[in-house]
Design a protein around this motif. Structure first.
Motif, PDB file in Angstrom:
ATOM      1  N   TYR A 366       0.861  -1.189   0.000  1.00 37.63           N
ATOM      2  CA  TYR A 366       0.000   0.000   0.000  1.00 37.63           C
ATOM      3  C   TYR A 366       0.895   1.237   0.000  1.00 37.63           C
ATOM      4  O   TYR A 366       1.742   1.396   0.884  1.00 37.63           O
ATOM      5  CB  TYR A 366      -0.907   0.015   1.237  1.00 37.63           C
ATOM      6  CG  TYR A 366      -1.800  -1.206   1.356  1.00 37.63           C
ATOM      7  CD1 TYR A 366      -3.105  -1.180   0.874  1.00 37.63           C
ATOM      8  CD2 TYR A 366      -1.326  -2.385   1.932  1.00 37.63           C
ATOM      9  CE1 TYR A 366      -3.923  -2.296   0.977  1.00 37.63           C
ATOM     10  CE2 TYR A 366      -2.131  -3.510   2.037  1.00 37.63           C
ATOM     11  CZ  TYR A 366      -3.428  -3.461   1.557  1.00 37.63           C
ATOM     12  OH  TYR A 366      -4.236  -4.574   1.653  1.00 37.63           O
ATOM     13  N   SER A 367       0.712   2.092  -0.987  1.00 36.89           N
ATOM     14  CA  SER A 367       1.563   3.273  -1.103  1.00 36.89           C
ATOM     15  C   SER A 367       0.731   4.478  -1.517  1.00 36.89           C
ATOM     16  O   SER A 367      -0.156   4.372  -2.365  1.00 36.89           O
ATOM     17  CB  SER A 367       2.662   3.032  -2.144  1.00 36.89           C
ATOM     18  OG  SER A 367       3.512   4.153  -2.255  1.00 36.89           O
ATOM     19  N   ALA A 368       1.025   5.633  -0.890  1.00 37.34           N
ATOM     20  CA  ALA A 368       0.312   6.876  -1.217  1.00 37.34           C
ATOM     21  C   ALA A 368       1.308   8.010  -1.378  1.00 37.34           C
ATOM     22  O   ALA A 368       2.216   8.169  -0.558  1.00 37.34           O
ATOM     23  CB  ALA A 368      -0.700   7.208  -0.118  1.00 37.34           C
ATOM     24  N   TYR A 369       1.132   8.790  -2.436  1.00 34.25           N
ATOM     25  CA  TYR A 369       1.931   9.999  -2.658  1.00 34.25           C
ATOM     26  C   TYR A 369       3.436   9.733  -2.496  1.00 34.25           C
ATOM     27  O   TYR A 369       4.117  10.429  -1.756  1.00 34.25           O
ATOM     28  CB  TYR A 369       1.501  11.111  -1.699  1.00 34.25           C
ATOM     29  CG  TYR A 369       0.065  11.513  -1.808  1.00 34.25           C
ATOM     30  CD1 TYR A 369      -0.442  12.089  -2.967  1.00 34.25           C
ATOM     31  CD2 TYR A 369      -0.806  11.321  -0.736  1.00 34.25           C
ATOM     32  CE1 TYR A 369      -1.775  12.464  -3.056  1.00 34.25           C
ATOM     33  CE2 TYR A 369      -2.143  11.691  -0.814  1.00 34.25           C
ATOM     34  CZ  TYR A 369      -2.622  12.261  -1.977  1.00 34.25           C
ATOM     35  OH  TYR A 369      -3.949  12.639  -2.059  1.00 34.25           O
ATOM     36  N   TRP A 370       3.935   8.706  -3.166  1.00 34.59           N
ATOM     37  CA  TRP A 370       5.373   8.417  -3.179  1.00 34.59           C
ATOM     38  C   TRP A 370       5.944   8.224  -1.766  1.00 34.59           C
ATOM     39  O   TRP A 370       7.021   8.702  -1.444  1.00 34.59           O
ATOM     40  CB  TRP A 370       6.127   9.533  -3.908  1.00 34.59           C
ATOM     41  CG  TRP A 370       5.562   9.814  -5.263  1.00 34.59           C
ATOM     42  CD1 TRP A 370       5.773   9.095  -6.408  1.00 34.59           C
ATOM     43  CD2 TRP A 370       4.646  10.848  -5.621  1.00 34.59           C
ATOM     44  NE1 TRP A 370       5.073   9.630  -7.451  1.00 34.59           N
ATOM     45  CE2 TRP A 370       4.370  10.706  -7.008  1.00 34.59           C
ATOM     46  CE3 TRP A 370       4.043  11.909  -4.913  1.00 34.59           C
ATOM     47  CZ2 TRP A 370       3.512  11.562  -7.689  1.00 34.59           C
ATOM     48  CZ3 TRP A 370       3.185  12.749  -5.597  1.00 34.59           C
ATOM     49  CH2 TRP A 370       2.929  12.574  -6.959  1.00 34.59           C
ATOM     50  N   GLY A 371       5.179   7.527  -0.919  1.00 33.18           N
ATOM     51  CA  GLY A 371       5.699   7.183   0.401  1.00 33.18           C
ATOM     52  C   GLY A 371       5.377   8.178   1.487  1.00 33.18           C
ATOM     53  O   GLY A 371       6.075   8.208   2.513  1.00 33.18           O
ATOM     54  N   ARG A 372       4.312   8.972   1.319  1.00 30.07           N
ATOM     55  CA  ARG A 372       3.974   9.975   2.334  1.00 30.07           C
ATOM     56  C   ARG A 372       3.218   9.385   3.516  1.00 30.07           C
ATOM     57  O   ARG A 372       2.632  10.111   4.312  1.00 30.07           O
ATOM     58  CB  ARG A 372       3.171  11.124   1.724  1.00 30.07           C
ATOM     59  CG  ARG A 372       4.005  12.079   0.907  1.00 30.07           C
ATOM     60  CD  ARG A 372       3.213  13.292   0.459  1.00 30.07           C
ATOM     61  NE  ARG A 372       2.758  14.081   1.583  1.00 30.07           N
ATOM     62  CZ  ARG A 372       1.501  14.498   1.751  1.00 30.07           C
ATOM     63  NH1 ARG A 372       0.578  14.144   0.888  1.00 30.07           N
ATOM     64  NH2 ARG A 372       1.170  15.241   2.778  1.00 30.07           N
ATOM     65  N   GLY A 373       3.234   8.084   3.646  1.00 21.52           N
ATOM     66  CA  GLY A 373       2.717   7.476   4.858  1.00 21.52           C
ATOM     67  C   GLY A 373       1.314   6.933   4.760  1.00 21.52           C
ATOM     68  O   GLY A 373       0.850   6.525   3.703  1.00 21.52           O
ATOM     69  N   TYR A 374       0.621   6.954   5.912  1.00 22.98           N
ATOM     70  CA  TYR A 374      -0.669   6.285   6.059  1.00 22.98           C
ATOM     71  C   TYR A 374      -1.793   7.254   5.759  1.00 22.98           C
ATOM     72  O   TYR A 374      -2.439   7.804   6.659  1.00 22.98           O
ATOM     73  CB  TYR A 374      -0.785   5.749   7.488  1.00 22.98           C
ATOM     74  CG  TYR A 374      -1.705   4.560   7.619  1.00 22.98           C
ATOM     75  CD1 TYR A 374      -1.321   3.309   7.135  1.00 22.98           C
ATOM     76  CD2 TYR A 374      -2.937   4.677   8.237  1.00 22.98           C
ATOM     77  CE1 TYR A 374      -2.147   2.208   7.272  1.00 22.98           C
ATOM     78  CE2 TYR A 374      -3.777   3.581   8.379  1.00 22.98           C
ATOM     79  CZ  TYR A 374      -3.384   2.350   7.894  1.00 22.98           C
ATOM     80  OH  TYR A 374      -4.202   1.252   8.028  1.00 22.98           O
ATOM     81  N   VAL A 375      -2.049   7.493   4.483  1.00 18.56           N
ATOM     82  CA  VAL A 375      -3.049   8.469   4.077  1.00 18.56           C
ATOM     83  C   VAL A 375      -3.834   7.977   2.869  1.00 18.56           C
ATOM     84  O   VAL A 375      -3.462   6.999   2.218  1.00 18.56           O
ATOM     85  CB  VAL A 375      -2.398   9.837   3.722  1.00 18.56           C
ATOM     86  CG1 VAL A 375      -1.774  10.470   4.951  1.00 18.56           C
ATOM     87  CG2 VAL A 375      -1.347   9.670   2.620  1.00 18.56           C
ATOM     88  N   CYS A 376      -4.947   8.676   2.604  1.00 16.79           N
ATOM     89  CA  CYS A 376      -5.732   8.535   1.390  1.00 16.79           C
ATOM     90  C   CYS A 376      -6.311   7.125   1.230  1.00 16.79           C
ATOM     91  O   CYS A 376      -6.432   6.356   2.180  1.00 16.79           O
ATOM     92  CB  CYS A 376      -4.903   8.955   0.179  1.00 16.79           C
ATOM     93  SG  CYS A 376      -5.887   9.305  -1.305  1.00 16.79           S
ATOM     94  N   ASN A 377      -6.677   6.788   0.025  1.00 24.92           N
ATOM     95  CA  ASN A 377      -7.339   5.520  -0.252  1.00 24.92           C
ATOM     96  C   ASN A 377      -6.520   4.294   0.122  1.00 24.92           C
ATOM     97  O   ASN A 377      -7.067   3.330   0.660  1.00 24.92           O
ATOM     98  CB  ASN A 377      -7.738   5.461  -1.734  1.00 24.92           C
ATOM     99  CG  ASN A 377      -8.797   6.477  -2.088  1.00 24.92           C
ATOM    100  OD1 ASN A 377      -9.759   6.672  -1.358  1.00 24.92           O
ATOM    101  ND2 ASN A 377      -8.620   7.153  -3.218  1.00 24.92           N
ATOM    102  N   PRO A 378      -5.199   4.276  -0.142  1.00 29.79           N
ATOM    103  CA  PRO A 378      -4.425   3.103   0.257  1.00 29.79           C
ATOM    104  C   PRO A 378      -4.481   2.819   1.760  1.00 29.79           C
ATOM    105  O   PRO A 378      -4.541   1.661   2.175  1.00 29.79           O
ATOM    106  CB  PRO A 378      -3.000   3.451  -0.199  1.00 29.79           C
ATOM    107  CG  PRO A 378      -3.215   4.351  -1.376  1.00 29.79           C
ATOM    108  CD  PRO A 378      -4.393   5.203  -0.987  1.00 29.79           C
TER     109      PRO A 378
END
Length: 755
Positions: A366-378
């Motif tokens: 699960y990855s969001a915004y190039w590794g910006r952590g635990y956010v969004c749909n992922p």
């Protein structure tokens, strides 16, 4: 009902992202004496709904829904059966007409006294915006009679063997009994017999059709045995010639075209499966021997050599010739690739070794915004997978400084590390709201879900090509190569589904589940709303205005569009502004300076935008996709569009937000102040605008999106097992005012409700 001059027959199958453009190009023509017969060939997507929509809006459109899928040729036949026009025009549903072209056709038909066939030109259009006129366009400038037979001007038979670059007099077609056969290459046994039979042919030197060169989805570029249909189609052509002795003179010309056609199919790597190529060659050899005319003259050069090899049935030699040519190209390609490797990065040995290991069937990334952590749909999908698919091990991609923000116990990998590449090499499932890096290799058998990160107002993907300020040197070829990895693409409404298919012309399937990150808007309680407001420091009783401006492509840094000091003065002590800057601008001096105001709370670094939305009473938005998410809460939205003109010119948009807003719109700061001071921000007009907006853009967001995705992708359950809850039956989280009122009704600790 009067008989129309032209019947435009449009066979339709799996083109929902192109169909509106096609139909609009017909219906917006200045020449209006037409009927459009839209033949829905049992398309599994929303084409049928689109057809009905157009038929309801324009009486010239006739919707024909076939009970089963019959293929392109027979769908055209079905349209012909009900056509009433003087002329028949078969237009493919992913192509378009150029403006004014139907009037030119009508004029030319009149000038040439209603010929049997009128031939016109076309141009190929490409996904990157280029258009190239037919390479044989010069045939229209050759000398000869204005109205002619194919024998008088045989050069017209050299044009592409398609049905849609001509219109046909319906009486002529019906008298001769012409019909389209089933199977691939159905244009071939129509085009040649029609042209050979016509007593009166005319030409129009004008590009009428824009022939879309689809990057993905062209049925003739699909590897399958269906390409063997070409042999049946040419048998039909020769049977037609054999039925009329006067057509014998065409045999040599048609024979040459047939063999050239076989060679062209063999030359394409995306047509005949490798294991069937020798069989295809053998059938080509059989047709060569069967239909060889006495007056045939073999072509010169490489083409003639290939003809000779087919004549001999020498497939091994034919393949050797092909491999030799490929070898020369490969040498040139290898030289170029070697030069690139000197300047670029290579996959490290650890990753290459891991790629040789078996795929872990129970591992998901699960990855969001190039590794910006635990956010969004992922993040929402990861949480739901832990709940209902615990046998799948989930690993979150997080940069080093984001690790501390992860939920306790979350397994993670840091981009670029040895473990990162090992996980990326072996995982079965991948969820990302952007794209993985270029060096990442998608292995056969893995499943990639593009979760997206918002409903598109601004132009995306290849639609950014005409907007160089926004594109800023984007390598669109590489962008599409990365997007080719997608197996599924999530959307929250039908509008988005069509945009994603157009903006990213790849072979993914739409996953119309709703956005997982928006589930929280339906699953949160009054306690959650109160807790979040307390954590953010929102004073009790104050109206929290969430201001979340988006990035401007035409600026090089953070340029405030709004004077927050003036706004807070106008709002007064009853309001507080939650300022969330775009993540491109985190920690800029301008944002840090705002923290000095007691009426402004800087929430730019807050991890979850969904929590901020739950805590807010009203959203002050510009062009950010947050407006589409926040609309799920059914709370007031105000649009501040002071630079709308500059934004649309520099970035491009998919619809006019000023015409379809989710609430009141301010073009100046003074107008914005008036909206709040007058309480218009929460009036009936605001509610009505938001209601229309929600119906269009919150279509699938019902609080169960995460479960839909996880059940379909990780558990293999059918999508229809979890139907979408109708909008009117959904209950979003309570507003801050309602949450506060609910708390006033609760008994104090130690006090019974009955007291």
């Amino acid at each position: 009902m009067s008989k129309p001059r032209i019947s435009v027959i449009v066979p339709i199958y799996q083109v929902q992202s192109f169909l509106r453009e096609c139909l609009d190009s017909i219906l917006e023509q200045s020449f209006r004496d037409i009927e459009v017969i839209a033949v829905n060939d049992r398309s599994p997507d929303r084409c049928g709904e689109i057809v009905d929509e157009y038929a309801k809006a324009d009486e010239r459109v006739r919707a024909l829904h076939l009970p089963e899928n019959v293929g392109l040729g027979r769908a055209r036949n079905a349209g012909m059966e009900i056509a009433r026009g003087d002329y028949l025009f078969f237009l493919d549903s992913d192509d378009t007409l150029t403006p004014g072209s139907l009037q030119l056709i009508a004029d030319r038909l009149a000038q040439t006294s209603d010929p049997d066939v009128l031939i016109f030109d076309y141009a190929r259009t490409f996904w990157w915006g280029a258009a190239t006129r037919n390479s044989l366009a010069s045939v229209f400038q050759t000398e000869g009679p204005e109205v002619f037979t194919a024998k008088q001007r045989p050069e017209f038979l050299n044009l592409l063997m398609v049905v849609w670059n001509k219109v046909y007099r319906r009486d002529f077609v019906e008298q001769r009994g012409f019909q389209f056969p089933p199977g691939y290459y159905e244009d071939t046994p129509w085009t040649f017999p029609v042209l050979m039979s016509a007593d009166r042919i005319a030409a129009l030197d004008h590009v009428v059709v824009h022939y879309r060169q689809r990057r993905q989805g062209n049925i003739l570029r699909t590897v399958s045995r269906k390409h063997f249909d070409i042999f049946d189609q040419y048998e039909r052509v020769f049977a037609f010639m054999d039925s009329d002795p006067s057509l014998a003179e065409w045999r040599a010309r048609l024979f040459t075209k047939m063999i050239d056609h076989f060679i062209a199919i063999l030359a394409k790597s995306n047509r005949v499966p490798n294991e069937l190529r020798s069989e295809f060659f053998a059938l080509a050899h059989r047709h060569y021997r069967r239909y060889l005319p006495a007056d045939y003259v073999r072509p010169d050069g490489h083409t003639g050599l290939r003809h000779a090899l087919i004549a001999r049935g020498a497939y091994p030699v034919y393949q050797t010739l092909k491999v030799a040519n490929q070898g020369r190209r490969k040498v040139r390609k290898t030289v170029r690739a070697s030069r690139k490797k000197v300047a670029g990065k290579r996959l490290d040995r650890h990753y290459e070794a891991a790629l040789k290991q078996p795929i872990d069937q129970n591992l998901a990334v699960y990855s969001a915004y190039w590794g910006r952590g635990y956010v969004c749909n992922p993040a929402a999908l990861h949480a739901k997978a832990k709940e209902i698919a615990p046998h799948i091990k989930g690993v979150v991609v997080a940069k080093q400084d984001e690790v501390k923000k992860l939920p306790p116990g979350t397994d993670f990998v840091i981009p670029g590390t040895a473990r990162y590449w090992e996980v990326m090499a072996r995982a079965k499932y991948f969820f990302n709201n952007v794209n993985f890096e270029d060096r990442f290799v998608k292995r056969p058998g893995t499943i990639h879900v593009q979760t997206q990160h918002g409903t598109p107002l601004k132009r995306m993907g290849i639609h950014m090509l005409p907007y160089p300020v926004a594109a800023k040197g984007t390598n669109f070829r590489k962008l599409l190569q990365r997007s080719d990895r997608w197996d599924f693409c999530i959307s929250s409404n039908r509008f988005s589904s069509e945009i994603w298919e157009q903006a990213f012309p790849c072979s993914f399937a739409p996953l119309e589940s709703g956005y997982p990150r928006n589930d929280v808007f339906y699953n949160s309680t009054a306690d959650d709303v109160r807790r979040l407001r307390d954590e953010l420091g929102i004073p009790q009783g104050k109206i929290a205005v969430l201001y979340a401006p988006t990035h401007r492509d035409y600026t090089t840094g953070f340029v405030p569009q709004l004077d927050l000091a003036r706004l807070t003065d106008a709002l007064g002590d009853g309001f507080v502004v939650l300022m969330r800057g775009h993540h491109f601008y985190e920690q800029t001096p301008e944002l840090q300076a705002l923290q000095a105001s007691t009426r402004v709370i800087d929430v730019t670094s807050h991890t979850s935008s969904e929590e901020l939305q739950l805590a807010a009473d009203v959203l002050l938005a510009d062009y950010s996709s947050m407006m589409f998410d926040y609309a799920n809460l059914d709370r007031p939205i105000v649009i501040y569009a002071n630079d709308w003109d500059a934004y649309t010119v520099s970035r491009g948009v998919y619809f006019d937000l000023l015409e379809e807003p989710p609430g009141h719109v301010a073009r100046t700061q003074d107008e914005l102040h008036d909206i709040f001071v007058s309480d218009a921000w929460k009036d009936e007009r605001s509610d009505a605008l938001r209601g229309s907006f929600r119906r269009k853009f919150c279509e699938y967001d019902d609080g169960r999106a995460s479960e839909r995705v996880i059940r379909q992708i990780l558990l293999g359950e059918p999508a229809e097992e979890l139907p979408v809850v109708p909008l009117d039956e959904r209950t979003p989280a309570p507003s801050p005012t309602a949450a506060q009122a609910e708390s006033m009704k609760e008994p104090a600790v130690g006090q019974s409700r009955a007291a």
